[in-house]
Structures are given as structure tokens and as C-alpha cells.
Design an enzyme around this catalytic site. Structure first.
Site, PDB file in Angstrom:
ATOM      1  N   LYS A 199       0.790  -1.228   0.017  1.00  0.00           N
ATOM      2  CA  LYS A 199       0.029   0.020  -0.072  1.00  0.00           C
ATOM      3  C   LYS A 199       0.872   1.257   0.206  1.00  0.00           C
ATOM      4  CE  LYS A 199      -3.658   2.342   2.430  1.00  0.00           C
ATOM      5  NZ  LYS A 199      -4.496   2.584   3.628  1.00  0.00           N
ATOM      6  N   ARG A 209     -10.531  10.291   1.873  1.00  0.00           N
ATOM      7  CA  ARG A 209     -10.407  10.894   3.160  1.00  0.00           C
ATOM      8  C   ARG A 209     -11.276  12.041   3.126  1.00  0.00           C
ATOM      9  NH1 ARG A 209      -3.706  11.260   2.826  1.00  0.00           N
ATOM     10  NH2 ARG A 209      -3.344   8.900   2.831  1.00  0.00           N
ATOM     11  N   LYS A 221       1.453  10.000   5.397  1.00  0.00           N
ATOM     12  CA  LYS A 221       1.364   8.803   6.098  1.00  0.00           C
ATOM     13  C   LYS A 221       2.757   7.941   5.413  1.00  0.00           C
ATOM     14  CE  LYS A 221      -3.598   8.039   6.662  1.00  0.00           C
ATOM     15  NZ  LYS A 221      -4.615   7.195   6.389  1.00  0.00           N
ATOM     16  N   GLU A 237       7.404  -7.272   1.465  1.00  0.00           N
ATOM     17  CA  GLU A 237       5.985  -7.037   2.096  1.00  0.00           C
ATOM     18  C   GLU A 237       5.262  -8.299   1.721  1.00  0.00           C
ATOM     19  OE1 GLU A 237       5.135  -5.243   4.471  1.00  0.00           O
ATOM     20  OE2 GLU A 237       5.859  -3.236   4.211  1.00  0.00           O
ATOM     21  N   LYS A 252      -1.953  -1.567  -3.769  1.00  0.00           N
ATOM     22  CA  LYS A 252      -2.968  -0.362  -3.826  1.00  0.00           C
ATOM     23  C   LYS A 252      -2.313   0.868  -3.916  1.00  0.00           C
ATOM     24  CE  LYS A 252      -6.136   1.852  -0.575  1.00  0.00           C
ATOM     25  NZ  LYS A 252      -6.618   1.961   0.769  1.00  0.00           N
ATOM     26  N   SER A 278      -9.944   5.861  -4.775  1.00  0.00           N
ATOM     27  CA  SER A 278     -11.120   6.989  -4.976  1.00  0.00           C
ATOM     28  C   SER A 278     -10.326   8.201  -5.902  1.00  0.00           C
ATOM     29  CB  SER A 278     -11.092   7.604  -3.739  1.00  0.00           C
ATOM     30  OG  SER A 278      -9.891   8.090  -3.070  1.00  0.00           O
ATOM     31  N   TYR A 317     -15.013   1.284  -6.998  1.00  0.00           N
ATOM     32  CA  TYR A 317     -16.288   1.909  -6.751  1.00  0.00           C
ATOM     33  C   TYR A 317     -17.175   1.921  -7.955  1.00  0.00           C
ATOM     34  CZ  TYR A 317     -13.563   3.737  -2.778  1.00  0.00           C
ATOM     35  OH  TYR A 317     -12.842   3.971  -1.722  1.00  0.00           O
TER      36      TYR A 317
HETATM   37  C1  PBG Z   1      -7.315   3.731   5.362  1.00  0.00           C
HETATM   38  C2  PBG Z   1      -7.707   3.514   4.146  1.00  0.00           C
HETATM   39  C3  PBG Z   1      -7.551   4.438   3.066  1.00  0.00           C
HETATM   40  C4  PBG Z   1      -8.147   3.975   1.728  1.00  0.00           C
HETATM   41  C5  PBG Z   1      -8.498   2.565   2.154  1.00  0.00           C
HETATM   42  N1  PBG Z   1      -8.333   2.556   3.681  1.00  0.00           N
HETATM   43  C6  PBG Z   1      -6.827   5.705   3.104  1.00  0.00           C
HETATM   44  C7  PBG Z   1      -5.433   5.952   3.542  1.00  0.00           C
HETATM   45  O1  PBG Z   1      -4.763   5.112   3.795  1.00  0.00           O
HETATM   46  O2  PBG Z   1      -5.319   7.295   3.710  1.00  0.00           O
HETATM   47  C8  PBG Z   1      -8.135   4.409   0.523  1.00  0.00           C
HETATM   48  C9  PBG Z   1      -9.196   4.155  -0.295  1.00  0.00           C
HETATM   49  C10 PBG Z   1      -9.351   5.024  -1.604  1.00  0.00           C
HETATM   50  O3  PBG Z   1      -8.720   6.152  -1.655  1.00  0.00           O
HETATM   51  O4  PBG Z   1     -10.454   4.752  -2.228  1.00  0.00           O
HETATM   52  N2  PBG Z   1      -6.401   3.269   6.268  1.00  0.00           N
END
Ligand code: PBG
Length: 327
Positions: A199, A209, A221, A237, A252, A278, A317
Site C-alpha cells: 500500500k 479521506r 503517512k 512485504e 494499492k 478513490s 467503486y
Molecule cells: C485507510 C484506508 C485508506 C483507503 C482505504 N483504507 C486511506 C488512507 O490510507 O489514507 C483509501 C481508499 C481510496 O482512496 O479509495 N487506512
């Protein structure tokens, strides 16, 4: 002058629709998809300004949406909660409240649609007053091991409420193994773990968010999510998540990381998921809404690319739209 090779004619395999279908390597089915869904405490279902076409559901609204998704042939939903500000704390302990929003939503969906898989996100960001996926320590950094203890409590809470798949998205070290042994220790031996294995610290999460009001209050992050420049690290990982007992691994975002996805898929003995996040959704949605791209065609092409690169499971989505277009 090079000789034209008239015996080799790749166009023969593209000559008719029947021929093209016969030789197609990658085809989509609703079985490939999981549908991410947003839920909140309100009684209203709220269409999201920041993500046109996406709704943040009340619990009853979510149950109805889950029924629609199941009817389209999709096998599961992935739950993301928007938590009231008054419940957010530095340790995010609301995540383990058995009467909290997520456990209630899980139970309501499983009650109405027992065959539909319910996948839950394990991370503290919706519950954290700092908007981080973990607990911020005295040095201002997310502290790994105390966070893992809280994530274990969150995972147990979801499993007890009936979640089929626990999906840790927090990127703490050692969390898959800790969650696996806690689940097994509590008799949840059939609850699966879909690990967010690679990720990345991505700007493509911005609209998500916004939808959950879960952005970091300070900083970013990058201290736990992966650096976008790295690919080899995804294999490290992967090896860890496999050895810690993951059932499914994930890359992701998806579209900007197809090379990583292909590399992970080539190395993985586990099913591989990819999350079209998203920001990827919004790029396609916005360009389609402006009339610049043809929505159905570009969405189907984008998810075909994700599957072709190696994804066995696609979180999108667009999942329900895709299933409807395929029908
Ligand atoms: C939270 C999480 C996130 C997403 C899925 N789980 C956001 C992040 O890590 O800041 C993102 C999903 C998306 O953007 O559609 N841990």
C-alpha cells in the site's frame, strides 16, 4: 529493405467478433469484484459531493445497497465508516467497541444477506483524533507495536460481529501475524485476512479521506505507507504477509502501480487483489462527466488492465456499474 512476412498475419485473430472473443485472454465477471461502501451514523443516505456517484449510507440504506450489489452477482462489500468526531481519540479505541457502527453494520448486512461476503477495513484512521492509521507516540510518529495491539482488538471485534474477511490497511509491521494468531486463539479460524501488502503513500486517496473526514491532521503517512518509487520492497512485504498467514494479498492503488501488481502476481502463491482507489475513480468519473471520455468504455478498459496485470480480485467503486454493464 526488410522482407514483408506475409505468412504471419496477427490480424487473422482479430477478424471477427467471434474470433476476438475466442482468443481473448482476459475477460471480466462480477466474481472478480468487491465493492467498497461508506456508512455513517445518520439516518439519511448522503450522496458525496467529493465523489459523484458514491453515497455514504445509513445502516438501513447500506443493507439495501448490499442487496442490490449481491443481486448484480458481486460476492462482497468492503465497509468504511465515517465516525462521529466526538468518538475520535488519540488511541482510536472506538474501533473495538462491539456496539460501534461497523459491528452493527456487519451484523445488519449478514442478517439480511448471509451469502454476501463482508470485508472490513482494519486501521485506526476513522477513529483517530490525529487522522493517522495508528497511535501517535510521544515523538510524533506512529508507534508500531501499541498500534498492532489495538488493531488486533479491532479485528476481533469485526470477526465477532460476523465479518468474513478482515483487511488490515494500516501497514504496521507484524500486524497480519498478530491478527491471525488472535483470530485463531478466539476460535475464528475461518475468518480470512486480506492484507494490504503493498500500500503506497498515495495522493490518489484524497477523495476517500474527504468522504470519511479521516485525513491526517498533521503531516502524511509516508512513515508507514510505501514510497511510490519502490517496487522491490513490495516483494519483501509479500514474503512477510505470506509467512504471517495472509489469505489474500493486495496492491494499492491499482492503475498507477500495474508494474508492481504484475511483479507481485508473478511471485505470489496467494490470490492477489488490487484496489482502484478513490482518485482513480474520480479521474475517470470527472472526465466522463465532462464528456471527454466515454465512461463505460474507459472503466471496462481500466479494470481489464488491472485484471490482465495479475489481479484476481478488484476493489472498485465502479464494481456495481461493471456488473450491470456485463449483464
Ligand atoms: C485507510 C484506508 C485508506 C483507503 C482505504 N483504507 C486511506 C488512507 O490510507 O489514507 C483509501 C481508499 C481510496 O482512496 O479509495 N487506512
Amino acid at each position: 529493405m526488410p522482407q514483408l512476412d506475409l505468412t504471419s498475419r496477427p490480424r487473422r485473430n482479430r477478424h471477427s467478433e467471434a474470433m476476438r472473443r475466442l482468443v481473448r485472454e482476459t475477460t471480466l465477471t462480477p466474481d472478480d469484484f468487491l465493492m467498497p461502501v461508506f456508512v455513517h451514523e445518520d439516518a439519511e443516505d448522503t450522496p458525496l459531493q467529493s465523489m459523484p456517484g458514491v453515497t455514504r449510507w445509513s445502516v438501513p440504506g447500506l443493507v439495501a445497497e448490499a442487496g442490490r450489489v449481491a443481486e448484480l452477482g458481486i460476492r462482497g462489500v468492503v465497509l468504511f465508516p465515517k465516525i462521529e468526531d466526538s468518538l475520535k481519540t488519540a488511541d482510536g479505541v472506538e474501533c473495538a467497541n462491539p456496539d460501534g457502527l461497523v459491528p452493527r453494520a456487519i451484523a445488519a448486512i449478514k442478517d439480511a444477506h448471509p451469502e454476501l461476503l463482508v470485508v472490513t477495513d482494519v486501521a485506526l484512521d476513522p477513529y483517530s483524533s490525529d487522522g493517522q492509521d495508528g497511535i501517535v507516540g510521544p515523538d510524533g510518529r506512529v508507534a508500531n507495536d501499541v498500534t498492532v495491539e489495538m488493531l488486533v482488538r479491532q479485528a476481533l471485534c469485526h470477526a465477532e460481529a460476523g465479518a468474513d474477511i478482515i483487511a488490515p490497511s494500516d501497514m504496521m509491521d507484524g500486524r497480519v501475524g498478530a491478527i491471525r494468531s488472535a483470530l485463531d486463539g478466539d476460535g475464528h479460524t475461518t475468518t480470512a485476512i486480506m492484507a494490504y501488502t503493498a500500500k503506497y503513500a498515495s495522493a490518489f486517496y484524497g477523495p476517500f479521506r474527504g468522504a470519511l473526514d479521516s485525513a491526517p491532521k498533521d503531516g502524511d503517512k509516508t512513515g508507514y505507507q510505501m514510497d511510490p518509487g519502490n517496487s522491490r520492497e513490495a516483494l519483501r512485504e509479500l514474503a512477510l504477509d505470506v509467512s504471517e498467514g495472509a489469505d489474500v494479498v493486495m496492491v494499492k492503488p491499482a492503475g498507477p502501480y500495474l508494474d508492481v501488481l504484475a511483479r507481485v502476481a508473478a511471485a505470489s502463491v496467494l490470490p492477489v487483489a488490487a484496489y482502484q482507489v478513490s482518485g482513480e475513480y474520480l479521474m475517470l468519473k470527472a472526465a466522463s462527466a465532462a464528456g471527454w471520455l466515454e465512461e463505460e468504455a474507459v472503466v471496462l478498459e481500466s479494470v481489464t488492465g488491472i485484471k490482465r496485470a495479475g489481479a484476481d480480485i478488484i476493489l472498485s467503486y465502479f464494481a456495481a456499474d461493471v456488473a450491470a454493464w456485463l449483464a
